[in-house]
Design an enzyme around this catalytic site. Structure first.
Site, PDB file in Angstrom:
ATOM      1  CG  ASN A   9     -25.373 -46.045 -22.938  1.00 50.21           C
ATOM      2  OD1 ASN A   9     -24.651 -46.232 -23.924  1.00 50.21           O
ATOM      3  ND2 ASN A   9     -26.163 -44.993 -22.812  1.00 50.21           N
ATOM      4  CE  LYS A  11     -24.297 -42.321 -21.460  1.00 46.76           C
ATOM      5  NZ  LYS A  11     -24.760 -41.121 -20.770  1.00 46.76           N
ATOM      6  CG  HIS A  95     -29.358 -42.652 -24.296  1.00 49.07           C
ATOM      7  ND1 HIS A  95     -28.862 -41.371 -24.157  1.00 49.07           N
ATOM      8  CD2 HIS A  95     -29.068 -43.296 -23.143  1.00 49.07           C
ATOM      9  CE1 HIS A  95     -28.295 -41.268 -22.961  1.00 49.07           C
ATOM     10  NE2 HIS A  95     -28.409 -42.413 -22.331  1.00 49.07           N
ATOM     11  CD  GLU A  97     -25.899 -39.317 -23.683  1.00 53.93           C
ATOM     12  OE1 GLU A  97     -25.355 -40.230 -24.326  1.00 53.93           O
ATOM     13  OE2 GLU A  97     -25.747 -39.179 -22.448  1.00 53.93           O
ATOM     14  CD  GLU A 164     -30.878 -43.881 -19.294  1.00 49.40           C
ATOM     15  OE1 GLU A 164     -30.058 -44.582 -18.685  1.00 49.40           O
ATOM     16  OE2 GLU A 164     -30.607 -43.244 -20.317  1.00 49.40           O
ATOM     17  N   GLY A 170     -25.324 -38.460 -16.205  1.00 48.38           N
ATOM     18  CA  GLY A 170     -23.973 -37.926 -16.236  1.00 48.38           C
ATOM     19  C   GLY A 170     -23.776 -36.707 -15.351  1.00 48.38           C
ATOM     20  CB  SER A 210     -26.022 -40.236 -11.499  1.00 49.96           C
ATOM     21  OG  SER A 210     -25.657 -39.201 -12.407  1.00 49.96           O
TER      22      SER A 210
HETATM   23  P1  PGA Z   1     -24.885 -42.142 -16.337  1.00 53.16           P
HETATM   24  O1  PGA Z   1     -25.589 -42.434 -17.775  1.00 53.16           O
HETATM   25  O2  PGA Z   1     -24.948 -43.421 -15.560  1.00 53.16           O
HETATM   26  O3  PGA Z   1     -23.499 -41.727 -16.694  1.00 53.16           O
HETATM   27  O4  PGA Z   1     -25.684 -41.054 -15.694  1.00 53.16           O
HETATM   28  C1  PGA Z   1     -26.725 -43.238 -17.876  1.00 53.16           C
HETATM   29  C2  PGA Z   1     -27.168 -43.307 -19.323  1.00 53.16           C
HETATM   30  O5  PGA Z   1     -27.090 -42.291 -20.021  1.00 53.16           O
HETATM   31  O6  PGA Z   1     -27.614 -44.372 -19.822  1.00 53.16           O
END
Ligand code: PGA
Length: 248
Positions: A9, A11, A95, A97, A164, A170, A210
């Site tokens: 992903n 983003k 997601h 976000e 998630e 993140g 992460s």
């Molecule tokens: P990350 O993000 O691996 O940077 O924690 C995962 C995601 O948001 O899909």
């Protein structure tokens, strides 16, 4: 046996030309891997160049969102058929976000997932609790609600779920393999309630939050963890490929 599925992903990162060179790097690293499904999900503006870069390789192309209508007066939105036309096969839906910043709800997740399935795109449907919800003892209720409401009325056999935990995205703070497995098993039991155990046993459930080369193998060796949805570590060919290889 469920085939492992590792998706990047990206983003809101990478221009179209940067996308093409990142995909070239990934292709070299993962060439010949057939027992892990590999997907990159760049921003919309990169998809045409990304499709050209993915062509003829084992790297598949995903998008990060779709609108639920086929076309019409929805300024700024992108439909499933537009993505299909570019060679997109997968799409991330719901997601955290998008839930946090763009008003995504269980209801809109359901509509987008339906649109993806109707168009023959594989939806990667994201669920997961916030830290506040986990600390408040609501993790199970939130994950069950998001799973049931997001998939209500749909054929779940073609869906991929991404668990998630929002507190792990993140942040560098990964769920332990045991914590993640517990929730993945909960999601699978919920899928079994929706569609029966036989179908639930075929649905892939990715972990995201992460995931990195050094924790990917342990996470993916849990019985109900069938891959990863990777954010930060998906932006470099070597770290993303190392995670793919951890799933081989
Ligand atoms: P990350 O993000 O691996 O940077 O924690 C995962 C995601 O948001 O899909």
């Amino acid at each position: 046996m469920r085939t492992k599925i590792v998706a990047g992903n990206w983003k809101m990162n990478k221009t179209a030309s940067e996308a093409a060179s990142l995909i070239e790097g990934i292709k070299k690293e993962v060439a010949g891997i057939t027992n892990v499904e590999v997907i990159v999900c760049p921003p919309f503006t990169d998809l045409k160049d990304a499709a050209a870069a993915c062509a003829g390789s084992n790297v598949k192309l995903g998008a990060q969102n779709i609108h639920w209508e086929a076309n019409g007066a929805y300024t700024g939105e992108i439909s499933a058929s537009m993505l299909k036309d570019l060679g997109v096969t997968h799409v991330i839906i719901g997601h955290s976000e998008r839930r946090q910043y763009f008003g995504e709800t269980d209801e809109t997740v359901n509509k987008r997932t339906k649109a993806a399935l109707d168009a023959g795109l594989v939806p990667l449907v994201c669920v997961g609790e916030t830290l506040q919800e986990r600390d408040g003892g609501q993790m199970e209720a939130v994950v069950i609600r998001q799973t049931k409401a997001g998939l209500a009325g749909l054929d779940i056999s073609k869906v991929v779920i991404a668990y998630e935990p929002v507190w792990a995205i993140g942040t560098g703070r990964t769920a332990t393999p045991e914590q993640a497995q517990e929730v993945h098993a909960l999601i699978r039991r919920t899928l079994a309630e929706i569609a029966g155990k036989a179908v639930a046993d075929t649905v892939r459930i990715q972990y995201g939050g992460s995931m990195k080369p050094d924790n990917a193998k342990e996470l993916m060796s849990q019985p109900d963890i069938d891959g990863g949805l990777i954010g930060g570590a998906a932006l470099k060919a070597d770290t993303f490929a190392a995670i793919v290889k951890a799933g081989v």
